[in-house]
Each structure stands twice: as C-alpha cells, then as structure tokens.
Design a protein around this motif. Structure first.
Motif, PDB file in Angstrom:
ATOM      1  N   GLU A 127       0.852  -1.186   0.000  1.00 34.18           N
ATOM      2  CA  GLU A 127       0.000   0.000   0.000  1.00 34.18           C
ATOM      3  C   GLU A 127       0.888   1.236   0.000  1.00 34.18           C
ATOM      4  N   LYS A 260      -4.476 -10.167  -9.598  1.00 37.21           N
ATOM      5  CA  LYS A 260      -3.860  -9.537  -8.431  1.00 37.21           C
ATOM      6  C   LYS A 260      -3.015  -8.319  -8.786  1.00 37.21           C
ATOM      7  N   ASP A 262      -1.963  -4.571  -9.491  1.00 31.57           N
ATOM      8  CA  ASP A 262      -2.456  -3.295  -9.010  1.00 31.57           C
ATOM      9  C   ASP A 262      -1.857  -2.170  -9.849  1.00 31.57           C
ATOM     10  N   THR A 265       1.935  -2.619 -10.993  1.00 29.03           N
ATOM     11  CA  THR A 265       2.320  -3.944 -11.472  1.00 29.03           C
ATOM     12  C   THR A 265       2.659  -3.897 -12.957  1.00 29.03           C
TER      13      THR A 265
END
Length: 368
Positions: A127, A260, A262, A265
């Motif tokens: 995050e 998966k 984000d 990526t």
C-alpha cells in the motif's frame, strides 16, 4: 523502498547483537544535493552504514554525528552547507551547491511507535504510505519520525494539539502522491514536518524463465522491486536459477493469476513460446494491468493482437512491444537494462530523454 528494507534488515541484525544504532534521514534540502528528502541511512555504533544520505561525501562526518546522537540518546539536526567551499576544511568537500538538513535519531526498541516500527509498517502490506518527520530549524529539540499513515491504518506518537492537523495533511499527501513540507506550532514553538509520500514498490511479473530473464530479475531485485517469475517449464522455473526472485512459479498461461495486479504492477512476456505469450496477452488485456511488455519484434505483437481479435489502436498503444528503450541493446544484460529503464520511466512519468537536455532540476522537488 529497497533502502528501507535493507535498513530494517540491518537494524534487526544489530539489535540481536545488542549493537546500538541511529537513523539518519535527509529532512530538507535547499538547492542541489545528491539525495533528496526521505533518503535514509542506518548507522551502528560499530561504524556500519546501510543506505545512503549522499553520494558518499557526507557519510564520514555523518557517522560521527550519529555516534554522538547514540551516546547522548537524543535527536540531533545537522546542517551541511554544500555550497560553502570551507566545507573542505571539515573533510566534506561536497560541491553540490546546496544546503542539506539531516536528522539523526537514536533507535531504542522499547519506545512505542519508534522510527523502526514505523518503517516496518511501511514495508509490510502493498500500500502507498505517508510518514511525518518533525524537526525544528530554530529549536534544539526534534520530535523525529512520529506518524505513519496508510489508507486504513495509522499510528502515532505526537502532541495532541497538532495531531489532527498532521493527520489531515498526511491524508492529502496520500491522495496527491506528493511529499510536502508543513509548518505547525506546538506550545508556541515552531515545528516543521516533512510529510513524505512513499509509493508501493513496483511488482514485476516476468513470464518466461529463460537465460535472458535472469539478469532482468537480478536488476529488479537490486531496485527493490517485487519480482515473480512464471514459466510452464519446471526445469527452467526454479529458485536455483532465480535466487533473488520473490516468487518462482510453474504455471500454464491459463493458470497465471492476472487478477492480483495493481496500479504498480508490470508484466513482461518473454517466454519465447508464441502460444504461451498470445494466451497470456489476451488475458492481460482484459485487466487493468497498467504496464504490459512484449519481447520481440513489433510484427510478432501485431500478429498476436490480430489472432486475439484485439488489434485496435488503443491496444497497440497500451502494449509496450518491442519492450524496452532504444539503447542499442544486444546482450541479455543490455536488454534487461533497456526493459528496466522503460518500466521505471513509465511508473515515474519521466520523459525518457538524456538528463543533459533537461531544463528543470534532476530531482523533483517536494511541494511547499
């Protein structure tokens, strides 16, 4: 982020050996400097350095200042005027034409929400994060690294009178993805806060475990990126061949988890297996994966898009194929440099031009 990870490793190693440490952080820069605010270095009382606060010219004197902070067990703010030729008398000899403010914080594990605890939180879940480092250019006391904030997590150890103001400003830092300086007042004393935005590290998924993928995985590890290598060949996709990768998986193209990814990526298709690449490309184009790279000539990419029925102008623009910057790369290592440079420039929003052509300062300044 890699610097923070290495600092954490060095701290825990020193702590186990009962070696005292201090954290040096560049909190403010006026003019030019090799490192910008947010650069960190861990110093042990035995003289070991992890991280960097300059190009090497400050570290010697910084070691002495850090040892003094450890001995006195108090935070210290030190100013280096790199535009002053007399700095050569101190053995600094910087020549960067700027003023650098460095905060030294002795580290103790028995202090709640200490700087290391905060950095541990930053390096945890994927995050974006924001950190508040408090110091004063006018006073002798410096609160130091005091507050950490993510989207759904925070902890702090700062005066209640300015707590809510800093938290609100840190929220703005997270929203804007930009570090800033803010001035506050506590007990009628001025306090400056460096509110630092720390982005999630780039996650690179390399589809392909051939020999040319090895230098790419190694370079990205050095940058602190999170590297996953995937291939359908068990003999190629092994930890022995990719010791620095975070994950090495054996999987068919249909088994690769593309959900998966984000906003930080990147996928690079380099299996040298056309059918594998085309199937994975089709699945990736159905996601919001921000960066998709395809190794090989453009005609291969156009053929894959045509075969998928996805040969549109937006898809041609979206997929980076041939992947990498044009640096005349020939060898596997050179190609890896080319790919890394393009991915880094993409996520940084950089212009991908020689620095000598840049009119503005090399480093982006934080907001005021």
């Amino acid at each position: 982020m890699n610097e923070i990870t290495e600092i954490l490793k060095a701290y825990h190693k020193a702590s186990k050996a009962n070696i005292r440490t201090a954290l040096a952080t560049v909190v403010k820069v006026e003019g030019s400097s090799y490192r910008r605010p947010g650069a960190r270095m861990l110093v042990t009382e035995t003289g070991e350095l992890t991280g960097a606060i300059s190009g090497g010219c400050l570290e010697g004197d910084a070691l002495r200042k850090a040892l003094a902070a450890i001995h006195l067990q108090e935070n210290r703010l030190v100013t280096y005027d790199t535009s002053d030729e007399d700095d050569a008398n101190l053995g600094v000899q910087l020549g960067c034409n700027g003023i650098v403010y460095i905060l030294f914080e002795p580290l103790t594990s028995d202090t709640d929400n200490n700087p290391i605890a905060i950095l541990n939180e930053v390096a945890g879940k994927r995050e974006d994060a924001a950190i508040a480092v408090l110091f004063s250019l006018e006073q002798q006391q410096h609160a130091g690294t005091q507050l950490f904030l993510k989207a759904n997590t925070s902890f702090k150890n700062i005066p209640g009178l300015i707590n809510s103001s800093i938290e609100d400003d840190l929220q703005e830092v997270l929203l804007s993805n930009t570090s800033v300086f803010k001035d506050y007042n506590f007990d009628n004393q001025p306090v400056t806060a460096f509110l630092e935005f720390i982005s999630t590290p780039i996650a690179l998924v390399i589809a392909g475990a051939g020999n040319d993928a090895q230098p790419l995985a190694q370079m990205c590890h050095l940058l602190g990126w999170q590297v996953t290598v995937i291939d359908g060949r068990p003999a190629q996709a092994t930890k022995g061949r990719f010791p620095t990768a975070d994950q090495v998986l054996v999987a068919k193209a249909s088994e690769v988890d593309v959900t998966k990814s984000d906003a930080r990526t990147a996928f690079v298709l380099m299996t040298h297996n056309y059918n594998y690449d085309v199937e994975l490309l089709g699945r990736l184009l159905a996601t919001n994966t921000p960066y998709i790279g395809s190794l090989g000539p453009k005609k291969k990419l156009l053929k894959m898009l045509d075969e998928l029925g996805l040969d549109t102008e937006p898809n041609r623009l979206r997929v980076h194929g041939p992947v990498g910057l044009d640096i005349g790369a020939e060898t596997a290592a050179e190609i890896a440099v080319s790919i890394v440079a393009e991915i880094k420039a993409f996520f940084s929003g950089a212009a991908k031009e020689p620095l000598k052509n840049k009119i503005l300062p090399i480093h982006q300044h934080v907001g005021i």
